[in-house]
Scaffold this motif. Structure first.
Motif, PDB file in Angstrom:
ATOM      1  N   LEU A  27       0.790  -1.101   0.212  1.00 45.10           N
ATOM      2  CA  LEU A  27      -0.045   0.016   0.165  1.00 45.10           C
ATOM      3  C   LEU A  27       0.859   1.425  -0.062  1.00 45.10           C
ATOM      4  O   LEU A  27       0.636   2.197  -0.778  1.00 45.10           O
ATOM      5  CB  LEU A  27      -1.041  -0.152   1.053  1.00 45.10           C
ATOM      6  CG  LEU A  27      -2.034   1.023   1.169  1.00 45.10           C
ATOM      7  CD1 LEU A  27      -3.396   0.475   1.887  1.00 45.10           C
ATOM      8  CD2 LEU A  27      -1.430   2.296   1.982  1.00 45.10           C
ATOM      9  N   LEU A  85       1.474   4.999  -2.625  1.00 45.75           N
ATOM     10  CA  LEU A  85       0.782   6.106  -2.237  1.00 45.75           C
ATOM     11  C   LEU A  85       1.037   7.254  -3.143  1.00 45.75           C
ATOM     12  O   LEU A  85       0.425   8.252  -3.114  1.00 45.75           O
ATOM     13  CB  LEU A  85       1.701   6.654  -0.810  1.00 45.75           C
ATOM     14  CG  LEU A  85       0.834   6.021   0.177  1.00 45.75           C
ATOM     15  CD1 LEU A  85       1.781   6.101   1.611  1.00 45.75           C
ATOM     16  CD2 LEU A  85      -0.213   6.121   0.499  1.00 45.75           C
ATOM     17  N   ARG A  86       2.243   7.000  -4.100  1.00 45.27           N
ATOM     18  CA  ARG A  86       2.461   7.985  -5.056  1.00 45.27           C
ATOM     19  C   ARG A  86       2.090   7.595  -6.579  1.00 45.27           C
ATOM     20  O   ARG A  86       2.628   8.121  -7.327  1.00 45.27           O
ATOM     21  CB  ARG A  86       3.981   8.402  -4.968  1.00 45.27           C
ATOM     22  CG  ARG A  86       4.213   9.531  -3.830  1.00 45.27           C
ATOM     23  CD  ARG A  86       5.444   9.535  -3.344  1.00 45.27           C
ATOM     24  NE  ARG A  86       5.788  10.452  -2.308  1.00 45.27           N
ATOM     25  CZ  ARG A  86       5.905  10.144  -0.768  1.00 45.27           C
ATOM     26  NH1 ARG A  86       5.764   9.049  -0.641  1.00 45.27           N
ATOM     27  NH2 ARG A  86       6.031  10.877  -0.143  1.00 45.27           N
ATOM     28  N   SER A  87       1.149   6.686  -6.462  1.00 43.56           N
ATOM     29  CA  SER A  87       0.878   5.913  -7.717  1.00 43.56           C
ATOM     30  C   SER A  87      -0.557   6.030  -8.201  1.00 43.56           C
ATOM     31  O   SER A  87      -1.425   6.113  -7.013  1.00 43.56           O
ATOM     32  CB  SER A  87       1.386   4.653  -7.639  1.00 43.56           C
ATOM     33  OG  SER A  87       0.496   3.422  -8.449  1.00 43.56           O
ATOM     34  N   PRO A  88      -1.067   6.204  -9.333  1.00 46.81           N
ATOM     35  CA  PRO A  88      -2.441   6.194  -9.553  1.00 46.81           C
ATOM     36  C   PRO A  88      -3.033   4.980  -9.336  1.00 46.81           C
ATOM     37  O   PRO A  88      -4.169   4.948  -9.617  1.00 46.81           O
ATOM     38  CB  PRO A  88      -2.320   6.566 -11.049  1.00 46.81           C
ATOM     39  CG  PRO A  88      -1.027   6.532 -11.574  1.00 46.81           C
ATOM     40  CD  PRO A  88      -0.089   6.452 -10.372  1.00 46.81           C
ATOM     41  N   LEU A 136      -3.159   3.483  -6.280  1.00 49.08           N
ATOM     42  CA  LEU A 136      -3.714   3.454  -5.319  1.00 49.08           C
ATOM     43  C   LEU A 136      -5.358   3.382  -5.162  1.00 49.08           C
ATOM     44  O   LEU A 136      -5.817   2.600  -4.583  1.00 49.08           O
ATOM     45  CB  LEU A 136      -3.409   4.909  -4.502  1.00 49.08           C
ATOM     46  CG  LEU A 136      -3.701   4.749  -3.029  1.00 49.08           C
ATOM     47  CD1 LEU A 136      -3.105   3.428  -2.209  1.00 49.08           C
ATOM     48  CD2 LEU A 136      -3.462   6.038  -2.317  1.00 49.08           C
ATOM     49  N   ARG A 137      -5.920   4.000  -6.191  1.00 51.82           N
ATOM     50  CA  ARG A 137      -7.452   4.165  -5.990  1.00 51.82           C
ATOM     51  C   ARG A 137      -7.857   2.522  -6.331  1.00 51.82           C
ATOM     52  O   ARG A 137      -8.764   2.123  -5.567  1.00 51.82           O
ATOM     53  CB  ARG A 137      -7.575   5.060  -7.262  1.00 51.82           C
ATOM     54  CG  ARG A 137      -9.549   4.912  -7.261  1.00 51.82           C
ATOM     55  CD  ARG A 137     -10.065   5.588  -8.400  1.00 51.82           C
ATOM     56  NE  ARG A 137      -9.264   6.508  -9.247  1.00 51.82           N
ATOM     57  CZ  ARG A 137      -9.552   7.126 -10.127  1.00 51.82           C
ATOM     58  NH1 ARG A 137     -10.883   6.833 -10.821  1.00 51.82           N
ATOM     59  NH2 ARG A 137      -8.932   7.769 -11.023  1.00 51.82           N
ATOM     60  N   HIS A 178      -6.322  -0.359  -5.921  1.00 56.58           N
ATOM     61  CA  HIS A 178      -6.055  -1.133  -4.812  1.00 56.58           C
ATOM     62  C   HIS A 178      -6.891  -0.935  -3.629  1.00 56.58           C
ATOM     63  O   HIS A 178      -7.341  -1.942  -2.962  1.00 56.58           O
ATOM     64  CB  HIS A 178      -4.591  -0.557  -4.366  1.00 56.58           C
ATOM     65  CG  HIS A 178      -4.086  -1.525  -3.379  1.00 56.58           C
ATOM     66  ND1 HIS A 178      -3.477  -2.828  -3.653  1.00 56.58           N
ATOM     67  CD2 HIS A 178      -3.861  -1.348  -2.030  1.00 56.58           C
ATOM     68  CE1 HIS A 178      -3.029  -3.202  -2.546  1.00 56.58           C
ATOM     69  NE2 HIS A 178      -3.159  -2.423  -1.641  1.00 56.58           N
ATOM     70  N   LEU A 179      -7.420   0.322  -3.387  1.00 55.04           N
ATOM     71  CA  LEU A 179      -8.353   0.464  -2.214  1.00 55.04           C
ATOM     72  C   LEU A 179      -9.825  -0.027  -2.752  1.00 55.04           C
ATOM     73  O   LEU A 179     -10.527  -0.477  -1.926  1.00 55.04           O
ATOM     74  CB  LEU A 179      -8.477   2.221  -1.984  1.00 55.04           C
ATOM     75  CG  LEU A 179      -7.195   2.716  -1.336  1.00 55.04           C
ATOM     76  CD1 LEU A 179      -7.761   3.936  -0.980  1.00 55.04           C
ATOM     77  CD2 LEU A 179      -6.435   1.993  -0.116  1.00 55.04           C
TER      78      LEU A 179
END
Lengths: 279, 279
Positions: free
Chosen positions: A252, A256-259, A261-262, A264-265
């Motif tokens: 995770l 945090l600095r990657s697009p 992340l969305r 992933h969540l």
């Protein structure tokens, strides 16, 4: 003719089991404890038919449930076994199974006493027979662990009678599973509280606690003595679970600095949604 | 004479603020949104006095609240600023403050528009004006961030009027604090779900989920899009919070085979107890 069941330790779990078994009309419950006043209370609350201060009275029952905290189960079993008749079936309600199964196998090696491990996945942050609830196990899962040639059915039947769904698995599988689903969450909650508690600015931080922190630390309100016993007893599996959790935290963090992340969540959001009926 | 307040984005937070401000009898609320139907709904629900699709209508107000998700705040501010009169005070409701404060300072460098950052620590997993609640902020904390010479009082007064306790702090202090009290818990919840979701035996594991797992993952049901924005916007502080959390996990793990585990858990248990009135 009712089936006699002895419950050693009539607290939240033992008391709820006693209440639920008695309501079925098929079981007679002998409660065994160390305090006369607690046994009287248990009887008043409908958790037992009779109370006794003597471990030897467990011999009146064919099925004996040790309703004690993890660290007390084997010491109790050691004192209990000499009193029991051959063919008696002992179970427990401990949250960790491998050390208990192994320990019981050593204790009962030369006897004809049978052991089946149980772990009812039901409970509360409350403790004591005063918090007992005959519906505690209704719709919950109870893991039953087969040990040698012990008759799983008698113990599975007990838990089914009080409304639990029974799953049979090995002690090792059980301990690995609950390390992930229960012991890891407890460890996380305590670690999170320590993060705040260990900071100099904790008095400012505690004014900014949101609902997320409240939810994420709720299980830290469980009894610390019981949970220290559980986490220590399951240390090997919990260590593996912690390693997996660290990998997921790292994954995770890397996003945090990657697009990505969305998504992933969204994946975890969507995986969780059908697991619980309500939030 | 009522104080005119424009709320841009009348969702859960903007709508609740509008309802609460209108109930004080002291504010007149102009709602600005992109969908006529949503504005009609907001008016029906008592969240706004009038609705407009034009950002320019924010100029009717002295105080402008940008009630948009984190990533939308600065783009909206850029379009908004040319319409505003000198002396107008803009605030937002974003969960991260440093990037917004910095961004606004750049955008408004040559204007006489003032900016004060707000972060009301209230919310819900629900979204949209239909979930608005005029009591949402009552008893909650709202952080207000002073930027340059902007008059904090007008914005602090707004939040106090709707029942919030106002704390003033720097953007950096705010972001470090919420990284620990809110963003870290959200990251933990998602990582924990991923631990289970990533396992081959997940279908067995999901039958053994206890209340602890449910509680520890509840915040993963928050909107993943909004939370991806928040976690990314606060990545530097969250990275530091994750490092602290890892240290605490390591400390707990190191005690799994030590008798000190009990007092370690008791410490977190006792620290948490007075923080929340109910569990």
């Amino acid at each position: 003719m009712k089936i006699p069941v002895a419950i050693i330790g009539v607290g939240l779990i033992g008391g709820s089991l006693g209440q639920a078994l008695r309501r079925t009309g098929k079981y007679r419950v002998i409660g065994i404890g160390r305090q006369r006043s607690k046994l009287r209370q248990a009887r008043r609350l409908g958790a037992i038919d009779e109370g006794s201060l003597r471990l030897a009275d467990a011999a009146k029952a064919k099925i004996i449930v040790i309703g004690a905290p993890v660290d007390d189960i084997l010491p109790l079993a050691r004192r209990l076994l000499p009193h029991l008749r051959p063919g008696s079936i002992v179970t427990d309600v401990g949250s960790v199974k491998q050390p208990i199964v192994d320990g019981f196998a050593r204790l009962a090696a030369k006897s004809k006493i049978l052991f089946v491990g149980s772990h009812p996945l039901a409970g509360s942050h409350k403790t004591g027979v005063k918090a007992a609830n005959p519906n505690l196990f209704r719709g919950s899962t109870c893991v039953v662990v087969r040990v040698g040639k012990a008759p799983v059915n008698a113990i599975a039947g007990l838990w089914k009678a009080v409304g639990a769904r029974v799953r049979t698995m090995s002690a090792a599988d059980h301990d690995a599973a609950v390390a992930l689903t229960s012991h890891l969450p407890h460890a996380m909650a305590h670690a999170l509280v320590h993060v705040i508690a260990g900071r100099r600015d904790r008095n400012v931080l505690t004014t900014l606690l949101a609902g997320s922190f409240r939810d994420m630390t709720r299980v830290a309100s469980s009894d610390p003595e019981q949970w220290a016993q559980i986490l220590r007893a399951n240390a090997p599996a919990l260590t593996r679970a912690l390693a997996q959790f660290r990998r997921e935290l790292n994954r995770l963090e890397a996003q945090l600095r990657s697009p990505r992340l969305r998504s992933h969540l969204r994946h975890s959001h969507n995986f969780r949604r059908p697991l619980f009926n309500a939030l």
